[in-house]
Write a protein that holds these residues in place. Structure first.
Motif, PDB file in Angstrom:
ATOM      1  N   ARG A  15       8.745  -2.963   6.247  1.00  0.00           N
ATOM      2  CA  ARG A  15       8.799  -1.566   6.168  1.00  0.00           C
ATOM      3  C   ARG A  15       7.336  -0.801   6.164  1.00  0.00           C
ATOM      4  O   ARG A  15       7.596   0.526   6.129  1.00  0.00           O
ATOM      5  CB  ARG A  15       9.630  -1.459   4.615  1.00  0.00           C
ATOM      6  CG  ARG A  15      10.888  -1.771   4.795  1.00  0.00           C
ATOM      7  CD  ARG A  15      11.575  -1.389   3.411  1.00  0.00           C
ATOM      8  NE  ARG A  15      10.972  -2.261   2.351  1.00  0.00           N
ATOM      9  CZ  ARG A  15      11.505  -2.601   1.138  1.00  0.00           C
ATOM     10  NH1 ARG A  15      12.532  -2.234   0.859  1.00  0.00           N
ATOM     11  NH2 ARG A  15      10.615  -3.246   0.391  1.00  0.00           N
ATOM     12  N   ARG A  16       6.370  -1.680   6.136  1.00  0.00           N
ATOM     13  CA  ARG A  16       5.127  -0.826   5.944  1.00  0.00           C
ATOM     14  C   ARG A  16       4.923  -0.137   7.577  1.00  0.00           C
ATOM     15  O   ARG A  16       5.112  -0.685   8.364  1.00  0.00           O
ATOM     16  CB  ARG A  16       3.900  -1.941   5.651  1.00  0.00           C
ATOM     17  CG  ARG A  16       4.217  -2.417   4.404  1.00  0.00           C
ATOM     18  CD  ARG A  16       3.172  -3.279   4.208  1.00  0.00           C
ATOM     19  NE  ARG A  16       3.502  -4.148   3.002  1.00  0.00           N
ATOM     20  CZ  ARG A  16       3.100  -5.594   2.979  1.00  0.00           C
ATOM     21  NH1 ARG A  16       2.756  -5.738   4.037  1.00  0.00           N
ATOM     22  NH2 ARG A  16       3.621  -6.016   1.784  1.00  0.00           N
ATOM     23  N   LYS A  17       4.164   1.083   7.266  1.00  0.00           N
ATOM     24  CA  LYS A  17       3.860   1.928   8.547  1.00  0.00           C
ATOM     25  C   LYS A  17       2.325   1.361   9.034  1.00  0.00           C
ATOM     26  O   LYS A  17       2.117   1.458  10.110  1.00  0.00           O
ATOM     27  CB  LYS A  17       3.952   3.196   8.172  1.00  0.00           C
ATOM     28  CG  LYS A  17       5.463   3.632   8.172  1.00  0.00           C
ATOM     29  CD  LYS A  17       5.427   5.261   7.577  1.00  0.00           C
ATOM     30  CE  LYS A  17       6.792   5.702   7.300  1.00  0.00           C
ATOM     31  NZ  LYS A  17       6.767   6.836   6.786  1.00  0.00           N
ATOM     32  N   SER A  18       1.717   0.897   7.911  1.00  0.00           N
ATOM     33  CA  SER A  18       0.413   0.477   8.337  1.00  0.00           C
ATOM     34  C   SER A  18      -0.092  -0.847   7.386  1.00  0.00           C
ATOM     35  O   SER A  18       0.806  -0.912   6.339  1.00  0.00           O
ATOM     36  CB  SER A  18      -0.590   1.367   8.011  1.00  0.00           C
ATOM     37  OG  SER A  18      -0.676   1.834   6.509  1.00  0.00           O
ATOM     38  N   GLU A  19      -0.905  -1.363   7.736  1.00  0.00           N
ATOM     39  CA  GLU A  19      -1.375  -2.881   7.018  1.00  0.00           C
ATOM     40  C   GLU A  19      -2.050  -2.397   5.550  1.00  0.00           C
ATOM     41  O   GLU A  19      -2.602  -1.273   5.555  1.00  0.00           O
ATOM     42  CB  GLU A  19      -2.407  -3.494   7.874  1.00  0.00           C
ATOM     43  CG  GLU A  19      -1.888  -4.168   9.083  1.00  0.00           C
ATOM     44  CD  GLU A  19      -0.760  -5.267   8.696  1.00  0.00           C
ATOM     45  OE1 GLU A  19      -1.081  -6.118   7.791  1.00  0.00           O
ATOM     46  OE2 GLU A  19       0.266  -5.312   9.330  1.00  0.00           O
ATOM     47  N   ARG A  45      -3.615  -1.192  -0.946  1.00  0.00           N
ATOM     48  CA  ARG A  45      -3.592  -0.056  -0.516  1.00  0.00           C
ATOM     49  C   ARG A  45      -3.320  -0.007   0.912  1.00  0.00           C
ATOM     50  O   ARG A  45      -3.735  -0.913   1.798  1.00  0.00           O
ATOM     51  CB  ARG A  45      -4.978   0.812  -0.689  1.00  0.00           C
ATOM     52  CG  ARG A  45      -5.383   2.098  -0.132  1.00  0.00           C
ATOM     53  CD  ARG A  45      -4.587   3.325  -0.746  1.00  0.00           C
ATOM     54  NE  ARG A  45      -4.516   4.340   0.021  1.00  0.00           N
ATOM     55  CZ  ARG A  45      -5.524   5.326   0.005  1.00  0.00           C
ATOM     56  NH1 ARG A  45      -6.527   5.239  -0.901  1.00  0.00           N
ATOM     57  NH2 ARG A  45      -5.486   6.310   0.986  1.00  0.00           N
ATOM     58  N   SER A  46      -2.637   1.014   1.404  1.00  0.00           N
ATOM     59  CA  SER A  46      -2.614   1.069   2.979  1.00  0.00           C
ATOM     60  C   SER A  46      -2.670   2.807   3.274  1.00  0.00           C
ATOM     61  O   SER A  46      -2.866   3.126   2.366  1.00  0.00           O
ATOM     62  CB  SER A  46      -1.334   0.833   3.460  1.00  0.00           C
ATOM     63  OG  SER A  46       0.077   1.656   2.989  1.00  0.00           O
ATOM     64  N   LEU A  47      -2.483   2.935   4.516  1.00  0.00           N
ATOM     65  CA  LEU A  47      -2.757   4.407   4.994  1.00  0.00           C
ATOM     66  C   LEU A  47      -1.619   5.401   4.306  1.00  0.00           C
ATOM     67  O   LEU A  47      -2.040   6.487   4.142  1.00  0.00           O
ATOM     68  CB  LEU A  47      -2.621   4.545   6.446  1.00  0.00           C
ATOM     69  CG  LEU A  47      -4.088   3.913   7.122  1.00  0.00           C
ATOM     70  CD1 LEU A  47      -3.693   3.995   8.599  1.00  0.00           C
ATOM     71  CD2 LEU A  47      -5.524   4.355   6.726  1.00  0.00           C
ATOM     72  N   ASN A  48      -0.599   4.702   4.126  1.00  0.00           N
ATOM     73  CA  ASN A  48       0.705   5.494   3.672  1.00  0.00           C
ATOM     74  C   ASN A  48       1.123   5.197   2.170  1.00  0.00           C
ATOM     75  O   ASN A  48       1.880   5.826   1.803  1.00  0.00           O
ATOM     76  CB  ASN A  48       1.664   5.003   4.488  1.00  0.00           C
ATOM     77  CG  ASN A  48       1.451   5.681   5.931  1.00  0.00           C
ATOM     78  OD1 ASN A  48       1.186   4.190   6.752  1.00  0.00           O
ATOM     79  ND2 ASN A  48       1.461   6.601   6.502  1.00  0.00           N
TER      80      ASN A  48
END
Length: 104
Positions: A15-19, A45-48
């Motif tokens: 479901r993640r939009k970024s690593e 942490r990720s970008l989103n």
């Protein structure tokens, strides 16, 4: 009906939009419109979004808004002002893992 989503077979769906990247940083926070300042540990942490470890007594429910309780400089360094809690899971070390989506 399976209430424990950890037992579900999600296949290869992520479901993640970024690593995510590992980050061990303390976070002073409060519930939106709340007064009491609390502490958590940003684990990833990720970008989103981010994953937080929060003590049992400070855990909030999914749908809650968490606001950074710090100076403008701390907020700029973190790169966000508030997050929306999407889900929580009990941690093996006590406390809870809280998964939140960055809002602003």
């Amino acid at each position: 009906m399976n209430l424990d989503r950890r037992e579900e077979d999600r296949g290869q769906v992520d479901r993640r939009k970024s690593e995510r990247w590992k980050l061990e940083r303390a976070l002073r926070w409060r519930v939106y419109r709340g007064r009491r300042t609390r502490e958590a540990l940003i684990v990833e942490r990720s970008l989103n979004g981010l994953a937080l470890w929060i003590r049992d007594r400070d855990v909030v429910a999914a749908g809650s808004r968490i606001v950074v309780a710090g100076t403008r400089r701390e907020i700029e360094r973190l790169g966000f002002r508030s997050v929306l809690v999407r889900r929580t899971d009990p941690s093996k070390n006590g406390g809870e893992m809280v998964f939140a989506e960055i809002e602003v």
